[in-house]
Write a protein that holds these residues in place. Structure first.
Motif, PDB file in Angstrom:
ATOM      1  N   SER A 198       0.830  -1.206   0.000  1.00 26.45           N
ATOM      2  CA  SER A 198       0.000   0.000   0.000  1.00 26.45           C
ATOM      3  C   SER A 198       0.862   1.253   0.000  1.00 26.45           C
ATOM      4  O   SER A 198       2.074   1.198   0.261  1.00 26.45           O
ATOM      5  CB  SER A 198      -0.918  -0.008   1.228  1.00 26.45           C
ATOM      6  N   SER A 199       0.210   2.364  -0.285  1.00 25.25           N
ATOM      7  CA  SER A 199       0.898   3.650  -0.228  1.00 25.25           C
ATOM      8  C   SER A 199       1.309   4.022   1.190  1.00 25.25           C
ATOM      9  O   SER A 199       2.128   4.922   1.382  1.00 25.25           O
ATOM     10  CB  SER A 199       0.000   4.754  -0.800  1.00 25.25           C
ATOM     11  N   ASP A 200       0.738   3.322   2.194  1.00 29.05           N
ATOM     12  CA  ASP A 200       1.139   3.597   3.579  1.00 29.05           C
ATOM     13  C   ASP A 200       2.493   2.991   3.930  1.00 29.05           C
ATOM     14  O   ASP A 200       2.980   3.156   5.049  1.00 29.05           O
ATOM     15  CB  ASP A 200       0.066   3.093   4.560  1.00 29.05           C
ATOM     16  N   GLY A 201       3.095   2.268   2.968  1.00 30.62           N
ATOM     17  CA  GLY A 201       4.430   1.725   3.187  1.00 30.62           C
ATOM     18  C   GLY A 201       4.465   0.323   3.761  1.00 30.62           C
ATOM     19  O   GLY A 201       5.543  -0.237   3.957  1.00 30.62           O
ATOM     20  N   TYR A 202       3.316  -0.261   4.037  1.00 23.05           N
ATOM     21  CA  TYR A 202       3.271  -1.585   4.655  1.00 23.05           C
ATOM     22  C   TYR A 202       3.108  -2.688   3.608  1.00 23.05           C
ATOM     23  O   TYR A 202       2.397  -2.526   2.616  1.00 23.05           O
ATOM     24  CB  TYR A 202       2.112  -1.675   5.649  1.00 23.05           C
ATOM     25  N   VAL A 223       5.097  -5.678   7.653  1.00 22.12           N
ATOM     26  CA  VAL A 223       6.374  -4.987   7.803  1.00 22.12           C
ATOM     27  C   VAL A 223       6.249  -3.596   7.188  1.00 22.12           C
ATOM     28  O   VAL A 223       5.615  -3.417   6.145  1.00 22.12           O
ATOM     29  CB  VAL A 223       7.525  -5.779   7.136  1.00 22.12           C
ATOM     30  N   SER A 224       6.818  -2.623   7.862  1.00 21.02           N
ATOM     31  CA  SER A 224       6.806  -1.251   7.372  1.00 21.02           C
ATOM     32  C   SER A 224       8.098  -0.976   6.619  1.00 21.02           C
ATOM     33  O   SER A 224       9.196  -1.165   7.156  1.00 21.02           O
ATOM     34  CB  SER A 224       6.657  -0.265   8.530  1.00 21.02           C
ATOM     35  N   SER A 226       8.700   2.026   5.197  1.00 22.20           N
ATOM     36  CA  SER A 226       8.953   3.481   5.266  1.00 22.20           C
ATOM     37  C   SER A 226       9.122   4.080   3.871  1.00 22.20           C
ATOM     38  O   SER A 226       9.901   5.008   3.668  1.00 22.20           O
ATOM     39  CB  SER A 226      10.187   3.775   6.120  1.00 22.20           C
ATOM     40  N   ALA A 227       8.394   3.527   2.908  1.00 18.28           N
ATOM     41  CA  ALA A 227       8.455   4.025   1.533  1.00 18.28           C
ATOM     42  C   ALA A 227       7.063   4.013   0.937  1.00 18.28           C
ATOM     43  O   ALA A 227       6.179   3.292   1.402  1.00 18.28           O
ATOM     44  CB  ALA A 227       9.395   3.170   0.689  1.00 18.28           C
ATOM     45  N   ARG A 228       6.869   4.815  -0.093  1.00 15.59           N
ATOM     46  CA  ARG A 228       5.592   4.842  -0.792  1.00 15.59           C
ATOM     47  C   ARG A 228       5.618   3.755  -1.858  1.00 15.59           C
ATOM     48  O   ARG A 228       6.205   3.927  -2.923  1.00 15.59           O
ATOM     49  CB  ARG A 228       5.355   6.219  -1.417  1.00 15.59           C
ATOM     50  N   LEU A 229       5.002   2.632  -1.572  1.00 15.09           N
ATOM     51  CA  LEU A 229       5.071   1.465  -2.451  1.00 15.09           C
ATOM     52  C   LEU A 229       4.114   1.609  -3.635  1.00 15.09           C
ATOM     53  O   LEU A 229       2.995   2.084  -3.489  1.00 15.09           O
ATOM     54  CB  LEU A 229       4.733   0.203  -1.659  1.00 15.09           C
ATOM     55  N   THR A 230       4.574   1.190  -4.799  1.00 14.72           N
ATOM     56  CA  THR A 230       3.752   1.264  -6.005  1.00 14.72           C
ATOM     57  C   THR A 230       3.542  -0.103  -6.651  1.00 14.72           C
ATOM     58  O   THR A 230       2.606  -0.277  -7.430  1.00 14.72           O
ATOM     59  CB  THR A 230       4.399   2.194  -7.042  1.00 14.72           C
ATOM     60  N   CYS A 231       4.413  -1.077  -6.375  1.00 17.04           N
ATOM     61  CA  CYS A 231       4.254  -2.400  -6.972  1.00 17.04           C
ATOM     62  C   CYS A 231       4.827  -3.463  -6.040  1.00 17.04           C
ATOM     63  O   CYS A 231       5.484  -3.138  -5.042  1.00 17.04           O
ATOM     64  CB  CYS A 231       4.926  -2.472  -8.345  1.00 17.04           C
ATOM     65  N   LEU A 232       4.577  -4.712  -6.384  1.00 13.65           N
ATOM     66  CA  LEU A 232       4.948  -5.818  -5.508  1.00 13.65           C
ATOM     67  C   LEU A 232       5.187  -7.070  -6.325  1.00 13.65           C
ATOM     68  O   LEU A 232       4.482  -7.338  -7.302  1.00 13.65           O
ATOM     69  CB  LEU A 232       3.821  -6.077  -4.488  1.00 13.65           C
ATOM     70  N   SER A 233       6.206  -7.842  -5.951  1.00 11.79           N
ATOM     71  CA  SER A 233       6.442  -9.157  -6.539  1.00 11.79           C
ATOM     72  C   SER A 233       6.922 -10.080  -5.428  1.00 11.79           C
ATOM     73  O   SER A 233       7.600  -9.639  -4.503  1.00 11.79           O
ATOM     74  CB  SER A 233       7.486  -9.079  -7.656  1.00 11.79           C
ATOM     75  N   VAL A 234       6.562 -11.351  -5.529  1.00 10.85           N
ATOM     76  CA  VAL A 234       6.872 -12.317  -4.478  1.00 10.85           C
ATOM     77  C   VAL A 234       7.819 -13.377  -5.018  1.00 10.85           C
ATOM     78  O   VAL A 234       7.602 -13.914  -6.110  1.00 10.85           O
ATOM     79  CB  VAL A 234       5.581 -12.976  -3.943  1.00 10.85           C
ATOM     80  N   TRP A 235       8.860 -13.665  -4.262  1.00 13.58           N
ATOM     81  CA  TRP A 235       9.830 -14.704  -4.611  1.00 13.58           C
ATOM     82  C   TRP A 235       9.685 -15.848  -3.629  1.00 13.58           C
ATOM     83  O   TRP A 235       9.695 -15.635  -2.413  1.00 13.58           O
ATOM     84  CB  TRP A 235      11.245 -14.138  -4.558  1.00 13.58           C
ATOM     85  N   LEU A 236       9.527 -17.063  -4.152  1.00  6.55           N
ATOM     86  CA  LEU A 236       9.349 -18.245  -3.307  1.00  6.55           C
ATOM     87  C   LEU A 236      10.548 -19.171  -3.485  1.00  6.55           C
ATOM     88  O   LEU A 236      10.620 -19.911  -4.470  1.00  6.55           O
ATOM     89  CB  LEU A 236       8.064 -18.980  -3.684  1.00  6.55           C
ATOM     90  N   PRO A 237      11.484 -19.142  -2.561  1.00 14.39           N
ATOM     91  CA  PRO A 237      12.696 -19.962  -2.724  1.00 14.39           C
ATOM     92  C   PRO A 237      12.577 -21.369  -2.166  1.00 14.39           C
ATOM     93  O   PRO A 237      13.558 -22.073  -2.064  1.00 14.39           O
ATOM     94  CB  PRO A 237      13.732 -19.174  -1.911  1.00 14.39           C
ATOM     95  N   ARG A 238      11.380 -21.797  -1.789  1.00 10.47           N
ATOM     96  CA  ARG A 238      11.240 -23.066  -1.083  1.00 10.47           C
ATOM     97  C   ARG A 238      11.630 -24.259  -1.941  1.00 10.47           C
ATOM     98  O   ARG A 238      12.114 -25.259  -1.435  1.00 10.47           O
ATOM     99  CB  ARG A 238       9.813 -23.254  -0.573  1.00 10.47           C
TER     100      ARG A 238
END
Length: 304
Positions: A198-202, A223-224, A226-238
């Motif tokens: 989110s834009s709240d940084g979390y 987790v915070s 402390s940044a204005r987030l615009t995108c997200l990607s998830v890495w699964l190393p399992r």
């Protein structure tokens, strides 16, 4: 990712990159403002194919689970289907608005095209709309949890779960303090997890109980940044971690179960080998006697 090493930079587009999507560990598709879609070979890091996809910008693309098809939407108000096997355009559909997002379902039997606050659900067999999802706010991100369950985030602090068959909201909950910018979903040990930023940084992780969709998902962690987030990607190393863990365990089990022992030859073999050795010694003695006799014959008798 493990070594935190940069491989390099891929240069081919003439405009800003607008969308990226990997297919397994073999290929990467990229779309940009120049209207091109490039197919990259990950092993060689070279551009294998280039499509002149749209007259305007490429807004979004999605690869079919089989890897044989891809969808793209652009600012020319078209939805295009690409045959990745033959490397050509397979189908072009004109839409009334510019679409921002396109995404396949996990099975590849349906896909969703997002335009502002509306998401049209298409069926692959007929390439026609089978329903429309209407969200109260402009949609910023979507992600399929299952073939019939779609997570939707918009310009608000709420995440909604929609049934793609009935196009109705089955659950909604407050996820962040400000608008949610990006979503990702994956399955881990039989549990369905949603990751949101989110834009709240979390960045937050939510556990979904498919049997209790009327209740809000459980917050697993946050987790915070402390940044204005615009995108997200998830890495699964399992997957790689499990392989690495199995190898030492396998060796230790072999060592414990199979201690080193002195290998003794069977009696028959030893008897045969002894006989062979005796035979070899007799042959050697005979050769020596013959050589001695020859030497004696060569010697001449002394003349008085």
């Amino acid at each position: 990712m493990k070594k935190k090493v940069e491989h390099g930079v891929l240069l081919h587009h003439n405009g800003s990159i607008t969308c990226l999507e990997f297919y397994g560990n073999t290929h990467l598709l990229s779309g940009a403002e120049d209207g091109l879609i490039c197919v990259w070979n990950i092993k060689k890091w070279e551009c294998q194919q280039t499509f002149k996809a749209h007259k305007g910008h490429v807004s979004s693309l999605s690869i079919h689970p089989s890897g044989k098809l891809a969808l793209s939407v652009g600012t020319d108000k078209t939805l295009r289907t690409w045959n990745l096997v033959d490397g050509r355009s397979a189908f072009i559909k004109n839409i009334k608005q510019n679409a921002q997002i396109v995404q396949w379902s996990p099975s590849g039997e349906k896909y969703v095209v997002v335009m502002q606050d509306r998401g049209d659900v298409y069926k692959l067999e007929t390439a026609s709309i089978i329903g429309t999802i209407n969200n109260p706010k402009r949609i910023s991100s979507i992600h399929f949890i299952t073939d019939t369950l779609l997570a939707v985030a918009g310009d608000e602090d709420i995440i909604r779960l929609y049934d793609t068959d009935s196009q109705k909201s089955v659950c909604e909950y407050k996820a962040h303090e400000t608008r949610v910018k990006s979503l990702h979903s994956f399955e881990y040990e039989g549990c369905h997890i949603i990751v949101s930023s989110s834009s709240d940084g979390y960045v937050k992780m939510w556990k979904i109980d498919l049997d209790k969709l009327d209740t809000a998902p459980t917050l697993l962690c946050e987790v915070s940044t402390s940044a204005r987030l615009t995108c997200l990607s998830v890495w699964l190393p399992r997957v790689s971690d499990n392989k690495a863990k199995k190898t030492p365990e396998a060796t230790t089990e072999k060592e414990t179960k199979c201690p080193k022992k002195k290998v003794e030859a069977p009696k028959e073999q030893t008897e045969n080998s002894d006989a062979e050795q005796e035979g070899e010694t007799e042959v050697v003695h005979k050769k020596r006697k013959l050589s001695e006799k020859k030497k004696l014959k060569k010697k001449k008798p002394n003349k008085d």
